[in-house]
Enzyme design. Structure first.
Site, PDB file in Angstrom:
ATOM      1  N   ASP A  14       0.865  -1.189   0.000  1.00  0.00           N
ATOM      2  CA  ASP A  14       0.000   0.000   0.000  1.00  0.00           C
ATOM      3  C   ASP A  14       0.900   1.237   0.000  1.00  0.00           C
ATOM      4  O   ASP A  14       1.616   1.488   0.969  1.00  0.00           O
ATOM      5  CB  ASP A  14      -0.897   0.013   1.248  1.00  0.00           C
ATOM      6  CG  ASP A  14      -1.954  -1.087   1.212  1.00  0.00           C
ATOM      7  OD1 ASP A  14      -2.205  -1.646   0.123  1.00  0.00           O
ATOM      8  OD2 ASP A  14      -2.521  -1.393   2.279  1.00  0.00           O
ATOM      9  N   THR A 213     -21.030  -8.186   7.274  1.00  0.00           N
ATOM     10  CA  THR A 213     -20.589  -7.131   8.189  1.00  0.00           C
ATOM     11  C   THR A 213     -21.238  -5.817   7.762  1.00  0.00           C
ATOM     12  O   THR A 213     -21.411  -5.553   6.566  1.00  0.00           O
ATOM     13  CB  THR A 213     -19.054  -6.999   8.211  1.00  0.00           C
ATOM     14  OG1 THR A 213     -18.593  -6.661   6.905  1.00  0.00           O
ATOM     15  CG2 THR A 213     -18.390  -8.289   8.679  1.00  0.00           C
ATOM     16  N   GLY A 215     -20.300  -2.590   9.062  1.00  0.00           N
ATOM     17  CA  GLY A 215     -19.526  -1.447   9.553  1.00  0.00           C
ATOM     18  C   GLY A 215     -19.890  -1.112  10.986  1.00  0.00           C
ATOM     19  O   GLY A 215     -20.023  -2.004  11.833  1.00  0.00           O
ATOM     20  N   GLY A 244     -12.808  -5.134   8.359  1.00  0.00           N
ATOM     21  CA  GLY A 244     -13.420  -6.309   7.734  1.00  0.00           C
ATOM     22  C   GLY A 244     -12.451  -7.488   7.741  1.00  0.00           C
ATOM     23  O   GLY A 244     -12.850  -8.628   7.996  1.00  0.00           O
ATOM     24  N   ASP A 245     -11.171  -7.218   7.473  1.00  0.00           N
ATOM     25  CA  ASP A 245     -10.178  -8.304   7.451  1.00  0.00           C
ATOM     26  C   ASP A 245      -9.963  -8.885   8.853  1.00  0.00           C
ATOM     27  O   ASP A 245      -9.770 -10.094   9.006  1.00  0.00           O
ATOM     28  CB  ASP A 245      -8.848  -7.795   6.878  1.00  0.00           C
ATOM     29  CG  ASP A 245      -8.964  -7.470   5.390  1.00  0.00           C
ATOM     30  OD1 ASP A 245      -9.842  -8.045   4.723  1.00  0.00           O
ATOM     31  OD2 ASP A 245      -8.176  -6.633   4.906  1.00  0.00           O
ATOM     32  N   SER A 284      -3.106  -3.109  13.031  1.00  0.00           N
ATOM     33  CA  SER A 284      -4.295  -3.015  13.883  1.00  0.00           C
ATOM     34  C   SER A 284      -4.931  -4.372  14.196  1.00  0.00           C
ATOM     35  O   SER A 284      -5.938  -4.430  14.894  1.00  0.00           O
ATOM     36  CB  SER A 284      -5.333  -2.091  13.234  1.00  0.00           C
ATOM     37  OG  SER A 284      -5.916  -2.686  12.097  1.00  0.00           O
TER      38      SER A 284
HETATM   39  P1  ADP Z   1     -15.287  -3.840   5.432  1.00  0.00           P
HETATM   40  O1  ADP Z   1     -14.044  -3.123   5.843  1.00  0.00           O
HETATM   41  O2  ADP Z   1     -15.028  -5.161   4.798  1.00  0.00           O
HETATM   42  O3  ADP Z   1     -16.286  -2.990   4.683  1.00  0.00           O
HETATM   43  P2  ADP Z   1     -16.985  -3.384   7.726  1.00  0.00           P
HETATM   44  O4  ADP Z   1     -16.803  -1.908   7.546  1.00  0.00           O
HETATM   45  O5  ADP Z   1     -18.358  -3.934   7.555  1.00  0.00           O
HETATM   46  O6  ADP Z   1     -15.989  -4.219   6.823  1.00  0.00           O
HETATM   47  O7  ADP Z   1     -16.459  -3.722   9.210  1.00  0.00           O
HETATM   48  C1  ADP Z   1     -16.242  -5.036   9.643  1.00  0.00           C
HETATM   49  C2  ADP Z   1     -16.564  -5.164  11.118  1.00  0.00           C
HETATM   50  O8  ADP Z   1     -15.681  -4.342  11.892  1.00  0.00           O
HETATM   51  C3  ADP Z   1     -17.969  -4.724  11.517  1.00  0.00           C
HETATM   52  O9  ADP Z   1     -18.911  -5.773  11.317  1.00  0.00           O
HETATM   53  C4  ADP Z   1     -17.769  -4.401  12.995  1.00  0.00           C
HETATM   54  O10 ADP Z   1     -17.706  -5.602  13.748  1.00  0.00           O
HETATM   55  C5  ADP Z   1     -16.362  -3.771  12.992  1.00  0.00           C
HETATM   56  N1  ADP Z   1     -16.404  -2.300  12.823  1.00  0.00           N
HETATM   57  C6  ADP Z   1     -16.242  -1.601  11.682  1.00  0.00           C
HETATM   58  N2  ADP Z   1     -16.337  -0.272  11.912  1.00  0.00           N
HETATM   59  C7  ADP Z   1     -16.561  -0.135  13.236  1.00  0.00           C
HETATM   60  C8  ADP Z   1     -16.754   0.990  14.123  1.00  0.00           C
HETATM   61  N3  ADP Z   1     -16.742   2.252  13.666  1.00  0.00           N
HETATM   62  N4  ADP Z   1     -16.963   0.746  15.455  1.00  0.00           N
HETATM   63  C9  ADP Z   1     -16.983  -0.514  15.929  1.00  0.00           C
HETATM   64  N5  ADP Z   1     -16.807  -1.616  15.145  1.00  0.00           N
HETATM   65  C10 ADP Z   1     -16.602  -1.435  13.838  1.00  0.00           C
END
Ligand code: ADP
Length: 300
Positions: A14, A213, A215, A244-245, A284
């Site tokens: 990256d 997921t 977010g 997400g990862d 992270s």
């Molecule tokens: P991706 O990065 O694949 O789009 P998501 O944004 O859906 O994945 O995030 C994956 C998981 O990380 C969520 O289901 C939740 O458990 C956690 N997560 C993501 N953002 C937050 C946040 N702002 N606060 C708390 N947990 C979070």
């Protein structure tokens, strides 16, 4: 520690530049700062699983300049015997982040697109019947890997990210678990509302476990035939790259050690939240102790 978790996935460099505003077509701008981070969904998820305690081996391909990513994998205890560093060009992401957070990203898969069917066959030859193999959509050979893993009687997990035609041509009936975010779910099902989309996929593939997921809104899943959901854990989110990862890698690690779905999902949710509190993807990914400590506080 349970069975070995096998990851077929990407390694990406990256390259992130910070700029005041994103350049318009034809414009050249100076970066305020530049950073290089190890990344790729495959590498991120493999590290998340290993820090969570899984025994992980990985198939991937990079070039000489990606050697620092391989060292990160090794530092996490991952077996990198099947990670090739012989490609003329490592895969990379060119990321521009403007003041205010707006970004533009170009992904060049390069080495990741040169994983062959023979590489996949040789790698899966080292897996046992019933082991879990985890894949994403950043490498070549997805269809081949699914077919081979099915032939070997493996549990196949696909994180359908990024969404694309390769994913659409996979026989979802061959998978044991499909993992998507809400955008990927909408693109795959053609339905915007997650619960309705999940229902439709569950009707078409009743044996498939599906985890979505959402977010900062948490997650929803259809596992073992039941619809379950959870809220995200409240944290001071500073960078959601890698959330997400973290979620996917930890869930795969815990299911391959035999943990029941609900407990594993709660810990994956904790891992996603923890990943939001630290900048970057690989840096992270939380340890098992951090996940247990955090989920203990959330679910006394
Ligand atoms: P991706 O990065 O694949 O789009 P998501 O944004 O859906 O994945 O995030 C994956 C998981 O990380 C969520 O289901 C939740 O458990 C956690 N997560 C993501 N953002 C937050 C946040 N702002 N606060 C708390 N947990 C979070």
């Amino acid at each position: 520690m349970g069975a070995t978790l096998h990851v077929i996935g990407s390694l990406m460099i990256d390259r992130v530049v910070r700029v005041r505003v994103l350049p318009a077509p034809g414009e050249t701008v100076m970066a305020r700062s530049a950073k290089i981070h190890p990344g790729g969904k495959g590498a991120n998820q493999a590290v998340a699983a290993a820090r969570c305690g899984a025994r992980v081996r990985m198939l991937g391909r990079t070039g000489a300049e990606g050697a620092f990513i391989v060292r990160e994998l090794q530092a996490a205890g991952i077996d990198t015997g099947s990670v090739m560093s012989d490609d003329p060009m490592a895969g990379f992401a060119a990321v521009m982040v403007a003041d205010g957070g707006m970004n533009s990203i170009v992904i060049a898969p390069e080495a990741n697109g040169r994983i062959s069917g023979a590489d996949i066959d040789a790698f899966l030859g080292g897996a046992a019947h019933g082991d879990l193999v985890l894949m994403q959509n950043e490498c070549s050979g997805l269809g081949h890997a699914v077919a081979k893993a099915r032939e070997l009687g493996m549990k196949i997990w696909l994180n359908a990210a990024p969404m694309g035609d390769e994913v659409r041509s996979v026989d979802l009936g061959a998978l044991s678990c499909l993992l998507v975010n809400e955008h990927e779910l909408a693109a795959l099902s053609g339905i915007g509302e997650p619960e309705a989309a999940l229902d439709q996929l569950a009707k078409a593939w009743p044996m498939l476990d599906i985890v979505v997921t959402l977010g900062a809104a948490g997650w929803i899943a259809r596992v073992g035939g039941a619809l379950v959901r959870g809220r995200a854990s409240p944290v001071n989110a500073i960078d959601t790259v890698g959330c997400g990862d973290a979620f996917v890698g930890v869930l795969a690690a815990l299911r391959s050690e035999g943990m029941p779905w609900i407990e594993a999902l709660a810990r994956a949710n904790a891992a996603g939240a923890l990943a939001a509190t630290i900048a970057g993807a690989i840096p992270s990914m939380p340890s098992r102790d951090a996940i247990e400590g955090f989920s203990g506080r959330q679910h006394p």
